[in-house]
Design a protein around this motif. Structure first.
Motif, short mmCIF file in Angstrom:
data_model
loop_
_atom_site.label_atom_id
_atom_site.label_comp_id
_atom_site.label_asym_id
_atom_site.label_seq_id
_atom_site.Cartn_x
_atom_site.Cartn_y
_atom_site.Cartn_z
N PRO A 104 0.83 -1.21 0.00
CA PRO A 104 0.00 0.00 0.00
C PRO A 104 0.86 1.26 0.00
O PRO A 104 2.02 1.22 0.39
CB PRO A 104 -0.79 -0.12 1.31
N ILE A 105 0.27 2.37 -0.47
CA ILE A 105 0.96 3.66 -0.39
C ILE A 105 0.36 4.46 0.75
O ILE A 105 -0.71 4.13 1.26
CB ILE A 105 0.88 4.45 -1.72
N SER A 106 1.05 5.54 1.11
CA SER A 106 0.54 6.44 2.14
C SER A 106 0.96 7.86 1.77
O SER A 106 1.69 8.07 0.80
CB SER A 106 1.11 6.07 3.52
N GLU A 107 0.52 8.81 2.57
CA GLU A 107 0.88 10.20 2.30
C GLU A 107 2.39 10.42 2.35
O GLU A 107 2.91 11.35 1.74
CB GLU A 107 0.17 11.16 3.28
N PHE A 108 3.11 9.55 3.04
CA PHE A 108 4.56 9.71 3.15
C PHE A 108 5.27 9.43 1.83
O PHE A 108 6.41 9.81 1.66
CB PHE A 108 5.11 8.84 4.28
N ASN A 109 4.57 8.80 0.87
CA ASN A 109 5.17 8.58 -0.44
C ASN A 109 5.31 9.88 -1.22
O ASN A 109 6.03 9.92 -2.21
CB ASN A 109 4.36 7.58 -1.25
N VAL A 110 4.62 10.94 -0.82
CA VAL A 110 4.78 12.25 -1.47
C VAL A 110 5.34 13.28 -0.49
O VAL A 110 5.32 14.47 -0.78
CB VAL A 110 3.47 12.75 -2.11
N LEU A 111 5.81 12.82 0.66
CA LEU A 111 6.36 13.73 1.66
C LEU A 111 7.83 13.48 1.97
O LEU A 111 8.50 14.36 2.51
CB LEU A 111 5.56 13.63 2.97
N ALA A 112 8.34 12.30 1.66
CA ALA A 112 9.73 11.99 2.01
C ALA A 112 10.34 11.08 0.98
O ALA A 112 9.66 10.26 0.36
CB ALA A 112 9.77 11.32 3.39
N GLY A 113 11.63 11.25 0.80
CA GLY A 113 12.38 10.40 -0.13
C GLY A 113 13.12 11.23 -1.16
O GLY A 113 12.95 12.45 -1.27
N HIS A 114 13.96 10.56 -1.90
CA HIS A 114 14.77 11.22 -2.91
C HIS A 114 13.92 11.92 -3.97
O HIS A 114 14.24 13.04 -4.40
CB HIS A 114 15.71 10.20 -3.57
N HIS A 115 12.81 11.29 -4.37
CA HIS A 115 11.94 11.89 -5.38
C HIS A 115 11.31 13.18 -4.88
O HIS A 115 11.07 14.10 -5.65
CB HIS A 115 10.88 10.89 -5.85
N VAL A 116 11.07 13.28 -3.56
CA VAL A 116 10.52 14.51 -2.98
C VAL A 116 11.59 15.60 -3.00
O VAL A 116 11.30 16.76 -3.33
CB VAL A 116 9.99 14.25 -1.55
N ASP A 117 12.82 15.24 -2.67
CA ASP A 117 13.92 16.21 -2.73
C ASP A 117 14.09 16.73 -4.16
O ASP A 117 14.31 17.93 -4.37
CB ASP A 117 15.23 15.57 -2.26
N MET A 118 13.98 15.83 -5.14
CA MET A 118 14.09 16.25 -6.54
C MET A 118 12.93 17.15 -6.95
O MET A 118 13.10 18.10 -7.71
CB MET A 118 14.16 15.03 -7.46
#
Length: 148
Positions: A104-118
């Motif tokens: 499953p995905i969560s809101e953290f998939n658009v809040l944290a990670g390398h793709h968010v930094d980019m």
């Protein structure tokens, strides 16, 4: 009747294969849990340091065709998504699509990670799309019965 050595080996391999699948599934679940907790911690720490608020995230569901190859079949399934507009330089900023893996995905998939930094660096809109058969993007038993 005794089993031949070849049958014993095949039986052992089969048992090992089944058990390995269960172990790997548990490991995968544990890793996802650790990743989720790490992302949650990073987001909270960013908020404390005055980073963009979490209020920028929206979620929803779109109804996707159940069968993209059968134009006669109009059945759909709900596919979950999250959107983060915090860094988007409208209207010409790029769109980064994060496609969820086997879970499953969560809101953290658009809040944290390398793709968010980019996304922050490039002024991008972030969209996370849940994989078809995981989380909330799966048909219930009742819905599957209606389709079949």
């Amino acid at each position: 009747m005794l089993l031949s050595p070849i049958r014993c080996i095949i039986l052992l391999l089969l048992v090992n294969f089944v058990y390995s699948g269960r172990v790997l599934r548990k490991i995968k679940e544990h890793v996802r849990k650790i990743q989720y907790e790490k992302a949650k911690k990073n987001v909270l720490m960013s908020a404390v340091n005055g980073h963009k608020p979490m209020g920028e995230v929206r979620d929803g569901k779109i109804h996707q065709p159940l069968d993209h190859f059968d134009s006669q079949n109009d059945e759909t399934f709900p596919q979950r998504f999250f959107v983060n507009e915090a860094y988007w330089e409208r209207p010409h900023g790029p769109v980064f699509l994060f496609i969820g893996g086997e879970g499953p995905i969560s809101e953290f998939n658009v809040l944290a990670g390398h793709h968010v930094d980019m996304a922050e660096e490039h002024g991008a809109l972030l969209v996370a799309l849940e994989h078809r058969f995981y989380g909330e993007s799966i048909l219930t038993i009742e819905e599957m019965g209606q389709v079949l």
